[in-house]
Design an enzyme around this catalytic site. Sequence first.
Site, PDB file in Angstrom:
ATOM      1  N   ASN A  15       0.752  12.325   7.269  1.00  0.00           N
ATOM      2  CA  ASN A  15       0.195  11.167   7.861  1.00  0.00           C
ATOM      3  C   ASN A  15       1.538  10.197   8.212  1.00  0.00           C
ATOM      4  O   ASN A  15       2.048   9.689   7.604  1.00  0.00           O
ATOM      5  CB  ASN A  15      -0.707  10.590   6.927  1.00  0.00           C
ATOM      6  CG  ASN A  15      -1.322   9.374   7.595  1.00  0.00           C
ATOM      7  OD1 ASN A  15      -0.679   8.427   8.365  1.00  0.00           O
ATOM      8  ND2 ASN A  15      -2.708   9.040   7.503  1.00  0.00           N
ATOM      9  N   ASP A  17       1.094   7.208   9.936  1.00  0.00           N
ATOM     10  CA  ASP A  17       0.711   5.957  10.522  1.00  0.00           C
ATOM     11  C   ASP A  17       1.760   4.869  10.102  1.00  0.00           C
ATOM     12  O   ASP A  17       1.769   3.895  10.998  1.00  0.00           O
ATOM     13  CB  ASP A  17      -0.493   5.690   9.547  1.00  0.00           C
ATOM     14  CG  ASP A  17      -1.717   6.240   9.993  1.00  0.00           C
ATOM     15  OD1 ASP A  17      -1.790   7.010  10.924  1.00  0.00           O
ATOM     16  OD2 ASP A  17      -2.635   6.146   9.386  1.00  0.00           O
ATOM     17  N   HIS A  18       2.204   4.871   8.788  1.00  0.00           N
ATOM     18  CA  HIS A  18       3.280   3.733   8.458  1.00  0.00           C
ATOM     19  C   HIS A  18       4.314   3.668   9.243  1.00  0.00           C
ATOM     20  O   HIS A  18       5.233   2.771   9.166  1.00  0.00           O
ATOM     21  CB  HIS A  18       3.432   3.855   7.158  1.00  0.00           C
ATOM     22  CG  HIS A  18       2.083   3.353   6.603  1.00  0.00           C
ATOM     23  ND1 HIS A  18       1.199   2.346   6.850  1.00  0.00           N
ATOM     24  CD2 HIS A  18       1.146   4.163   5.729  1.00  0.00           C
ATOM     25  CE1 HIS A  18       0.019   2.476   6.063  1.00  0.00           C
ATOM     26  NE2 HIS A  18      -0.005   3.637   5.640  1.00  0.00           N
ATOM     27  N   HIS A  51      -4.080   8.134  12.133  1.00  0.00           N
ATOM     28  CA  HIS A  51      -5.386   7.055  12.274  1.00  0.00           C
ATOM     29  C   HIS A  51      -5.456   6.040  13.131  1.00  0.00           C
ATOM     30  O   HIS A  51      -4.666   5.205  13.056  1.00  0.00           O
ATOM     31  CB  HIS A  51      -5.599   6.680  10.579  1.00  0.00           C
ATOM     32  CG  HIS A  51      -6.819   5.830  10.475  1.00  0.00           C
ATOM     33  ND1 HIS A  51      -7.272   5.153   9.257  1.00  0.00           N
ATOM     34  CD2 HIS A  51      -8.080   5.657  11.041  1.00  0.00           C
ATOM     35  CE1 HIS A  51      -8.327   4.738   9.516  1.00  0.00           C
ATOM     36  NE2 HIS A  51      -9.076   5.062  10.426  1.00  0.00           N
ATOM     37  N   ARG A  53      -6.942   3.191  14.238  1.00  0.00           N
ATOM     38  CA  ARG A  53      -7.934   2.204  13.642  1.00  0.00           C
ATOM     39  C   ARG A  53      -8.216   1.054  15.079  1.00  0.00           C
ATOM     40  O   ARG A  53      -7.806   1.137  15.774  1.00  0.00           O
ATOM     41  CB  ARG A  53      -7.110   1.268  12.600  1.00  0.00           C
ATOM     42  CG  ARG A  53      -6.892   1.921  11.212  1.00  0.00           C
ATOM     43  CD  ARG A  53      -6.500   1.022   9.984  1.00  0.00           C
ATOM     44  NE  ARG A  53      -7.360   0.328   9.685  1.00  0.00           N
ATOM     45  CZ  ARG A  53      -7.939   0.263   8.563  1.00  0.00           C
ATOM     46  NH1 ARG A  53      -7.772   1.290   7.772  1.00  0.00           N
ATOM     47  NH2 ARG A  53      -9.105  -0.194   8.163  1.00  0.00           N
ATOM     48  N   ARG A  57      -3.647  -1.590  14.455  1.00  0.00           N
ATOM     49  CA  ARG A  57      -2.441  -2.051  13.302  1.00  0.00           C
ATOM     50  C   ARG A  57      -1.534  -1.334  13.143  1.00  0.00           C
ATOM     51  O   ARG A  57      -0.291  -1.653  12.929  1.00  0.00           O
ATOM     52  CB  ARG A  57      -3.258  -2.438  12.108  1.00  0.00           C
ATOM     53  CG  ARG A  57      -3.612  -1.379  11.075  1.00  0.00           C
ATOM     54  CD  ARG A  57      -3.785  -2.057   9.779  1.00  0.00           C
ATOM     55  NE  ARG A  57      -5.275  -2.515   9.693  1.00  0.00           N
ATOM     56  CZ  ARG A  57      -6.002  -2.551   8.697  1.00  0.00           C
ATOM     57  NH1 ARG A  57      -5.537  -2.208   7.471  1.00  0.00           N
ATOM     58  NH2 ARG A  57      -7.043  -3.407   8.601  1.00  0.00           N
ATOM     59  N   HIS A  58      -1.576   0.075  13.218  1.00  0.00           N
ATOM     60  CA  HIS A  58      -0.475   0.913  13.402  1.00  0.00           C
ATOM     61  C   HIS A  58      -0.366   2.051  14.722  1.00  0.00           C
ATOM     62  O   HIS A  58       0.128   1.571  15.580  1.00  0.00           O
ATOM     63  CB  HIS A  58      -0.254   1.514  12.083  1.00  0.00           C
ATOM     64  CG  HIS A  58      -1.468   2.133  11.360  1.00  0.00           C
ATOM     65  ND1 HIS A  58      -2.349   3.079  11.570  1.00  0.00           N
ATOM     66  CD2 HIS A  58      -2.016   1.922   9.980  1.00  0.00           C
ATOM     67  CE1 HIS A  58      -3.520   3.494  10.916  1.00  0.00           C
ATOM     68  NE2 HIS A  58      -3.133   2.571   9.698  1.00  0.00           N
ATOM     69  N   GLU A  78      -7.743  11.028  12.578  1.00  0.00           N
ATOM     70  CA  GLU A  78      -8.761  10.069  11.745  1.00  0.00           C
ATOM     71  C   GLU A  78      -9.118   9.078  12.238  1.00  0.00           C
ATOM     72  O   GLU A  78      -8.505   8.202  12.989  1.00  0.00           O
ATOM     73  CB  GLU A  78      -7.727   9.875  10.575  1.00  0.00           C
ATOM     74  CG  GLU A  78      -8.255   9.551   9.302  1.00  0.00           C
ATOM     75  CD  GLU A  78      -7.306   9.130   8.257  1.00  0.00           C
ATOM     76  OE1 GLU A  78      -6.363   9.578   7.925  1.00  0.00           O
ATOM     77  OE2 GLU A  78      -7.525   8.126   7.804  1.00  0.00           O
ATOM     78  N   THR A 108      -6.311  -0.527   3.352  1.00  0.00           N
ATOM     79  CA  THR A 108      -6.554   0.966   3.713  1.00  0.00           C
ATOM     80  C   THR A 108      -7.886   1.316   3.414  1.00  0.00           C
ATOM     81  O   THR A 108      -8.513   0.595   2.861  1.00  0.00           O
ATOM     82  CB  THR A 108      -5.288   1.654   2.951  1.00  0.00           C
ATOM     83  OG1 THR A 108      -5.330   2.939   3.344  1.00  0.00           O
ATOM     84  CG2 THR A 108      -5.716   1.466   1.310  1.00  0.00           C
ATOM     85  N   THR A 109      -7.884   2.654   3.952  1.00  0.00           N
ATOM     86  CA  THR A 109      -9.344   3.162   3.712  1.00  0.00           C
ATOM     87  C   THR A 109      -9.770   3.102   2.301  1.00  0.00           C
ATOM     88  O   THR A 109      -9.196   3.812   1.438  1.00  0.00           O
ATOM     89  CB  THR A 109      -9.395   4.670   4.162  1.00  0.00           C
ATOM     90  OG1 THR A 109      -8.837   4.786   5.362  1.00  0.00           O
ATOM     91  CG2 THR A 109     -10.782   5.151   4.140  1.00  0.00           C
ATOM     92  N   GLU A 159     -12.699  15.934   3.205  1.00  0.00           N
ATOM     93  CA  GLU A 159     -11.775  15.819   2.335  1.00  0.00           C
ATOM     94  C   GLU A 159     -12.215  14.999   1.411  1.00  0.00           C
ATOM     95  O   GLU A 159     -12.561  13.887   1.724  1.00  0.00           O
ATOM     96  CB  GLU A 159     -10.741  14.951   3.521  1.00  0.00           C
ATOM     97  CG  GLU A 159      -9.409  14.562   2.880  1.00  0.00           C
ATOM     98  CD  GLU A 159      -8.308  14.181   3.723  1.00  0.00           C
ATOM     99  OE1 GLU A 159      -8.116  14.786   4.925  1.00  0.00           O
ATOM    100  OE2 GLU A 159      -7.749  13.098   3.555  1.00  0.00           O
ATOM    101  N   HIS A 202      -5.278  10.786  -0.114  1.00  0.00           N
ATOM    102  CA  HIS A 202      -5.037   9.205  -0.256  1.00  0.00           C
ATOM    103  C   HIS A 202      -4.366   8.864  -1.742  1.00  0.00           C
ATOM    104  O   HIS A 202      -4.993   9.427  -2.745  1.00  0.00           O
ATOM    105  CB  HIS A 202      -6.478   8.547  -0.697  1.00  0.00           C
ATOM    106  CG  HIS A 202      -6.341   7.057  -0.120  1.00  0.00           C
ATOM    107  ND1 HIS A 202      -6.711   6.646   1.300  1.00  0.00           N
ATOM    108  CD2 HIS A 202      -5.892   6.084  -0.698  1.00  0.00           C
ATOM    109  CE1 HIS A 202      -6.530   5.433   1.230  1.00  0.00           C
ATOM    110  NE2 HIS A 202      -6.083   4.885   0.005  1.00  0.00           N
TER     111      HIS A 202
END
Length: 270
Positions: A15, A17-18, A51, A53, A57-58, A78, A108-109, A159, A202
């Site tokens: 992932n 995202d960050h 993801h 969102r 935000r990312h 995602e 986060t989720t 998942e 996660h």
Amino acid sequence: MTVQEKIQGLRLGVNIDHVASLRNVRGGTLPDPVRAAHLAVAAGADGITAHLREDRRHIRDADMERLATELAVPLNFEMAPTDEMIALALKLRPHAACLVPEKREERTTEGGLDVVGQAGFLAPRIAALKNAGCRVSLFIEGDEAPIRASKALGAHIVELHTGTWCEAVAHGDAAMAARELERLQKGATLAVGIGLEVHAGHGLDFATARILAATPEFVEFNIGHFLMGEAVFIGLEAAIRHMRMMMDEGRRVSVSPDELQDGFQNGLPA
Ligand code: PXP
């Protein structure tokens, strides 16, 4: 199934995202999350997860479009099951769409999708994604009711949310960690038994990924935040290679002595 196939059957989805979170802090174009995706694939990632969102935000729309067109490995999109996101997925047609709950105020989720309570809302959205050729994955808690509801809704994949377990491990709460691991294992067994593919994600790090890999029902882990944090210290490529190694080591525990013998014969290091 040979021991190699069993081990290779556990995929790593990275992932990214960050990387986008870090880019957005300065509002510019660097670091580029798509570059991180290519590097992750070169380091051994079997797929990329991102993801998009609602608040962007990312990951942003343009990132998602580039990932969908540039990647040679499966893209796991995602998303919250909103009309906007479903429309985007129908346009981009990623390999998989992973539906997650989303609250604006969360960091986060948090928690799994309410597939039981939202079945009527989710059904047409899942059907639309399936008609577009996407594998549909539902991010849920590893309990019986959401697993059975996911199957009834026609999802291909569940998942299972590993966040509570990973937090218990991180806080040294052995009793809670044991309970949560058992819940995940039981959930995975039930899901496979009714014909679902089972992923996990996660909060996974080297240690928890290694432990969970010993449960052979899991065929994919989606991991982001820990890998990006580790990349600061040892580099993204090294972090991904080490994660791959931990997953392979963990999976070997699920291999019987006879299968291991077969592995030796086929040149697999013990
Ligand atoms: N899988 C899902 C469905 C997620 O929502 C997340 C977090 O975005 C992950 C996997 C990755 O979690 P982490 O970044 O904690 O590794």
